[in-house]
Design a protein around this motif. Structure first.
Motif, PDB file in Angstrom:
ATOM      1  N   GLY A  27       0.818  -1.212   0.000  1.00 54.49           N
ATOM      2  CA  GLY A  27       0.000   0.000   0.000  1.00 54.49           C
ATOM      3  C   GLY A  27       0.847   1.255   0.000  1.00 54.49           C
ATOM      4  N   TYR A  28       1.897   1.258   0.790  1.00 52.69           N
ATOM      5  CA  TYR A  28       2.814   2.405   0.829  1.00 52.69           C
ATOM      6  C   TYR A  28       3.456   2.622  -0.545  1.00 52.69           C
ATOM      7  N   LEU A  29       3.941   1.552  -1.155  1.00 51.70           N
ATOM      8  CA  LEU A  29       4.573   1.685  -2.463  1.00 51.70           C
ATOM      9  C   LEU A  29       3.581   2.161  -3.517  1.00 51.70           C
ATOM     10  N   ARG A  30       2.349   1.711  -3.435  1.00 56.46           N
ATOM     11  CA  ARG A  30       1.334   2.164  -4.396  1.00 56.46           C
ATOM     12  C   ARG A  30       1.122   3.664  -4.281  1.00 56.46           C
ATOM     13  N   VAL A  31       1.053   4.157  -3.058  1.00 54.37           N
ATOM     14  CA  VAL A  31       0.857   5.588  -2.853  1.00 54.37           C
ATOM     15  C   VAL A  31       2.062   6.374  -3.361  1.00 54.37           C
ATOM     16  N   ASP A  33       4.742   5.418  -5.325  1.00 47.84           N
ATOM     17  CA  ASP A  33       5.235   5.198  -6.687  1.00 47.84           C
ATOM     18  C   ASP A  33       4.192   5.432  -7.778  1.00 47.84           C
ATOM     19  N   ILE A  34       2.902   5.354  -7.446  1.00 46.03           N
ATOM     20  CA  ILE A  34       1.882   5.466  -8.487  1.00 46.03           C
ATOM     21  C   ILE A  34       1.015   6.706  -8.309  1.00 46.03           C
ATOM     22  N   TYR A  35       0.386   6.859  -7.146  1.00 46.46           N
ATOM     23  CA  TYR A  35      -0.602   7.917  -6.977  1.00 46.46           C
ATOM     24  C   TYR A  35       0.017   9.309  -6.901  1.00 46.46           C
ATOM     25  N   VAL A  36       1.051   9.485  -6.094  1.00 45.69           N
ATOM     26  CA  VAL A  36       1.635  10.825  -5.929  1.00 45.69           C
ATOM     27  C   VAL A  36       2.308  11.317  -7.215  1.00 45.69           C
ATOM     28  N   PRO A  37       3.124  10.505  -7.906  1.00 47.43           N
ATOM     29  CA  PRO A  37       3.717  11.011  -9.162  1.00 47.43           C
ATOM     30  C   PRO A  37       2.666  11.357 -10.227  1.00 47.43           C
ATOM     31  N   ALA A  38       1.522  10.671 -10.201  1.00 45.89           N
ATOM     32  CA  ALA A  38       0.465  10.944 -11.180  1.00 45.89           C
ATOM     33  C   ALA A  38      -0.470  12.058 -10.714  1.00 45.89           C
ATOM     34  N   ALA A  44      -4.522   8.814  -3.330  1.00 45.80           N
ATOM     35  CA  ALA A  44      -3.463   8.671  -2.329  1.00 45.80           C
ATOM     36  C   ALA A  44      -4.036   8.830  -0.932  1.00 45.80           C
ATOM     37  N   GLY A  45      -4.888   9.822  -0.743  1.00 48.48           N
ATOM     38  CA  GLY A  45      -5.500  10.036   0.571  1.00 48.48           C
ATOM     39  C   GLY A  45      -6.381   8.881   0.989  1.00 48.48           C
ATOM     40  N   LEU A  46      -7.178   8.382   0.044  1.00 50.57           N
ATOM     41  CA  LEU A  46      -8.047   7.246   0.361  1.00 50.57           C
ATOM     42  C   LEU A  46      -7.232   5.990   0.676  1.00 50.57           C
ATOM     43  N   ALA A  47      -6.144   5.791  -0.027  1.00 49.81           N
ATOM     44  CA  ALA A  47      -5.294   4.630   0.247  1.00 49.81           C
ATOM     45  C   ALA A  47      -4.646   4.749   1.622  1.00 49.81           C
ATOM     46  N   ILE A  48      -4.227   5.953   1.986  1.00 47.52           N
ATOM     47  CA  ILE A  48      -3.633   6.153   3.306  1.00 47.52           C
ATOM     48  C   ILE A  48      -4.658   5.901   4.397  1.00 47.52           C
TER      49      ILE A  48
END
Length: 60
Positions: A27-31, A33-38, A44-48
């Motif tokens: 989950g951390y890597l998804r936020v 590496d994927i959500y923040v750069p895009a 990102a907030g919902l994943a956190i």
């Protein structure tokens, strides 16, 4: 708790802890590496929030 019961508890707890750590790390890597750069800050907030909720349910 008897000695044999402790052994079975460890057989369930060790893989469970491993899976929880892997899930949080993914989950951390998804936020990061994927959500923040895009610039998907809502995702990102919902994943956190989801990671935080899962952490509280798992380790409370």
């Amino acid at each position: 708790m008897e000695k044999s019961e402790r052994k079975y508890a460890l057989c369930a707890a060790i893989p469970g802890i491993f899976m929880a750590l892997i899930t949080f790390w993914a989950g951390y890597l998804r936020v990061v590496d994927i959500y923040v750069p895009a610039h998907d800050y809502l995702l990102a907030g919902l994943a956190i929030v989801a990671i935080h909720t899962k952490f509280n349910l798992t380790f409370s």
